[in-house]
Design an enzyme around this catalytic site. Structure first.
Site, mmCIF file in Angstrom:
data_model
loop_
_atom_site.group_PDB
_atom_site.id
_atom_site.type_symbol
_atom_site.label_atom_id
_atom_site.label_comp_id
_atom_site.label_asym_id
_atom_site.label_seq_id
_atom_site.Cartn_x
_atom_site.Cartn_y
_atom_site.Cartn_z
ATOM 1 N N ASP A 1 7.136 -11.776 -7.829
ATOM 2 C CA ASP A 1 6.694 -11.194 -8.150
ATOM 3 C C ASP A 1 7.336 -9.645 -8.927
ATOM 4 O O ASP A 1 8.361 -9.850 -9.765
ATOM 5 C CB ASP A 1 5.848 -10.335 -7.007
ATOM 6 C CG ASP A 1 4.349 -9.964 -7.305
ATOM 7 O OD1 ASP A 1 3.744 -10.930 -7.424
ATOM 8 O OD2 ASP A 1 4.600 -8.942 -7.870
ATOM 9 N N LYS B 1 2.620 -11.483 1.613
ATOM 10 C CA LYS B 1 3.467 -10.689 -0.073
ATOM 11 C C LYS B 1 4.744 -10.017 1.508
ATOM 12 O O LYS B 1 4.747 -9.590 2.151
ATOM 13 C CB LYS B 1 2.488 -9.663 -0.138
ATOM 14 C CG LYS B 1 2.937 -9.635 -1.006
ATOM 15 C CD LYS B 1 2.136 -10.307 -2.646
ATOM 16 C CE LYS B 1 2.523 -10.023 -4.225
ATOM 17 N NZ LYS B 1 1.981 -10.980 -4.616
HETATM 18 N N1 GLU Z 1 3.220 -13.098 -7.060
HETATM 19 C C1 GLU Z 1 2.400 -14.720 -7.544
HETATM 20 C C2 GLU Z 1 1.078 -14.431 -6.943
HETATM 21 O O1 GLU Z 1 0.666 -12.794 -7.284
HETATM 22 C C3 GLU Z 1 3.151 -15.824 -6.991
HETATM 23 C C4 GLU Z 1 3.644 -15.582 -5.440
HETATM 24 C C5 GLU Z 1 4.185 -17.557 -5.046
HETATM 25 O O2 GLU Z 1 4.080 -17.523 -6.370
HETATM 26 O O3 GLU Z 1 4.122 -18.124 -3.943
HETATM 27 O O4 GLU Z 1 -0.075 -14.908 -6.492
#
Ligand code: GLU
Length: 451
Positions: free
Chosen positions: A170, A130
Site C-alpha cells: 500500500d 489492513k
Molecule cells: N493496498 C491495496 C488496496 O488498497 C491492495 C491490497 C492487496 O493487494 O491485498 O486494495
C-alpha cells in the site's frame, strides 16, 4: 423476533462514535457504508436480528505491536505496527500494509473495513484486513528500510499465513519492502508460501500486479462512461498522486485516447496543458521510484508545465477526475469546483479520497462517481489471482491476466448496477457497491450463526 435491535441510523452512528473515540476516519467509513445499508436492510429482519452491520463494523481483532530497529547512526528507534483483521467470512483476511507517518489505528481500521467490501465485490474469496506502521520511509536508507521491514515481520509473522491473512503493499510499501518482509517470513518459518502478494516475478509474484490498481480504476471509469454511451477518447483527465496507482491510471487513460493534465505529490501539483504522454509518465515513474524525486521537478524536464505548491489539482477544468493519492484529499469545495467546471465522472484510485461532503456533492449533481471500493479493486483482485497462482504452483500469462482483470472490473460494474441503478437514469455506484459488498459478507455471516 428481536424487534428491539432495530435502532435508527443516528442512534447506530452514535454508538459507533462512542465505541471508537478519537477515530474519525473509521467513523467516516462506517457512516458512508451504513447510510446505504440502513435503507437496504430496513425490511430484512434477519440482518437486524443477527446484528450483522454492527458485527462487520467491529474488527475481528486489532493486533498492535512494538517495532524496534536501529538506524544508520546506531540510534534505537521505536515505531508502532498494527494488523487489523476485520472480517474473514468469505476468505482469508487480505489487504495491504501501509508505512506512512499518518498511519494510526483509526486509519487502518477504516482501510480494513473498506477492504472487506472491496474484496467481496471482486467476486474472489478474500476477507478484509489492513496493516501498517507510522514509520516514515522518506529519507531512510535502503538498509534502514530493510531493518525496519525485518523487525516488523518478526512480530507480524505469527498473525498471518497463506490461508489465514495475506498482506500486500500500500502507500510506502512496494516490491522492495515486500521482498524484505517475505525474506524474513521465509527465514523465520522455513516456509515458501503465498503469504504476501505483490511479490517479485522471480519469487512467486504475478504479472500485471503493479499495473492492476491504476488500470482497473480506468477500466471502471470506461465502464461507467460506456453505460452512458460515452468513451475516453479526447477526454481530459485530472489525476492526483504520482505513485503506482496514479502513474498506471495515467498510462491507461492515454492508451484509451484520453489526455492527462495533472499529477501531484504532498508538495503540490503539476499541470501540463500539452498532456502527460507515455514518455513523460515513464519519466515520472523512474523519478518517483528510483530517484525518489519530487513531482515539482517535472517542470524542469518538460517545458510548458507549471507547478502549484501546497494545492490539490481539483480546480483544473477536466472531463474526468481520478483521485489516486490518499484519504480525504478531495473535499466538498473541490467536488463543487469539479462539477462547476463540467467534470462528468470521478473514479477513486485511492481509498476514500473523497470526504463525505464531497460524495454528497457528486451524488446531488448526479455525476458518475465510482467509490474506491469498486474502482480500485483491481489491485487486490490481481493479488487474489497471485494467491491462486501460488496455491496452484503455476503462473498465468500476461494476456490471460489482463483479460481476467478486465472481466473482474466488468463484474464489479455489473454488481454495482444491481443495487445502484435507480431506474431514473442515474446510477448510484456508492450505494450499489456498498450493498453488493455487504450482502455477500452478510449472507456468509448468517450461515455461520453467532460467532
Ligand atoms: N493496498 C491495496 C488496496 O488498497 C491492495 C491490497 C492487496 O493487494 O491485498 O486494495
Amino acid at each position: 423476533m428481536a424487534v428491539s435491535d432495530h435502532v435508527d441510523f443516528s442512534t447506530f452512528m452514535e454508538g459507533v462514535k462512542k465505541r471508537n473515540p478519537g477515530q474519525p476516519e473509521f467513523v467516516q467509513a462506517v457512516q458512508e457504508v451504513s447510510e446505504d445499508i440502513f435503507d437496504f436492510i430496513a425490511d430484512k429482519e434477519e440482518y437486524h436480528a443477527q446484528q450483522i452491520l454492527r458485527r462487520i463494523a467491529e474488527p475481528d481483532r486489532v493486533v498492535s505491536f512494538r517495532v524496534c530497529w536501529e538506524d544508520d547512526n546506531g540510534n534505537i528507534r521505536v515505531q508502532r505496527g498494527w494488523r487489523v483483521q476485520n472480517n474473514n467470512a468469505i476468505g482469508p483476511y487480505k489487504g495491504g500494509i501501509r508505512f506512512h507517518p499518518s498511519v494510526t489505528e483509526s486509519v487502518l481500521k477504516f482501510l480494513a473495513f473498506e477492504q472487506t467490501f472491496k474484496n467481496a465485490l471482486t467476486g474472489l474469496p478474500m476477507g478484509g484486513g489492513k496493516g501498517g506502521s507510522n514509520f516514515n520511509p522518506k529519507g531512510k536508507s535502503v538498509r534502514e528500510i530493510m531493518r525496519f521491514c525485518q523487525s516488523f515481520m518478526t512480530e507480524l509473522y505469527r498473525h498471518i499465513g497463506a490461508d489465514i491473512d495475506v498482506p500486500a503493499g500500500d502507500i510506502g510499501v512496494g516490491g522492495r519492502e515486500i521482498g524484505f518482509m517475505f525474506g524474513q517470513y521465509k527465514r523465520i518459518t522455513n516456509e515458501f508460501t503465498g503469504v504476501l502478494t505483490g511479490k517479485g516475478l522471480e519469487w512467486g509474484g504475478s504479472l500485471i500486479r503493479t499495473e492492476a490498481t491504476g488500470y482497473g480504476a480506468v477500466y471502471f471509469l470506461a465502464n461507467m462512461l460506456a453505460a452512458k454511451g460515452q468513451d475516453l477518447v479526447g477526454k481530459t483527465a485530472v489525476i492526483s498522486g504520482s505513485g503506482n496507482v496514479a502513474t498506471h491510471a495515467a498510462e491507461k487513460i492515454v492508451q484509451l485516447g484520453g489526455k492527462v493534465l495533472t499529477l501531484s505529490d504532498s508538495g503540490g501539483f503539476i499541470h501540463d496543458p500539452d498532456g502527460i504522454t507515455q514518455d513523460k509518465i515513464d519519466w515520472v515513474k523512474a523519478h518517483k521510484t528510483h530517484r525518489r524525486g519530487r513531482i515539482e521537478e517535472y517542470c524542469d524536464e518538460f517545458k510548458g508545465a507549471s507547478f502549484t505548491a501546497g494545492k490539490t489539482p481539483w480546480g483544473v477544468p477536466c472531463d474526468v477526475a481520478l483521485p489516486c493519492a490518499t484519504q480525504n484529499e478531495l473535499l466538498g469545495d473541490d467536488a463543487k469546483a469539479l462539477v462547476a467546471n463540467g467534470c462528468v465522472a470521478v473514479s477513486e484510485g485511492a481509498n476514500m479520497p473523497t470526504n463525505l461532503e464531497g460524495v454528497h456533492v457528486f451524488k446531488d449533481a448526479k455525476i458518475m462517481f465510482a467509490p474506491g471500493k469498486a474502482a480500485n479493486a483491481g489491485g487486490v483482485a490481481v493479488s487474489g489471482l497471485e494467491m491462486s497462482q501460488n496455491s496452484g504452483r503455476r503462473a498465468w500469462s500476461e494476456g490471460e491476466l489482463q483479460q481476467m482483470l478486465k472481466d473482474i472490473m466488468d463484474g464489479i460494474h455489473t454488481r454495482c448496477l444491481t443495487y445502484g441503478d435507480r431506474g431514473d437514469g442515474y446510477i448510484d455506484y456508492v450505494k450499489g457497491a456498498n450493498i453488493a459488498g455487504f450482502k455477500k459478507v452478510a449472507d456468509a455471516m448468517l450461515a455461520f450463526g453467532v460467532v
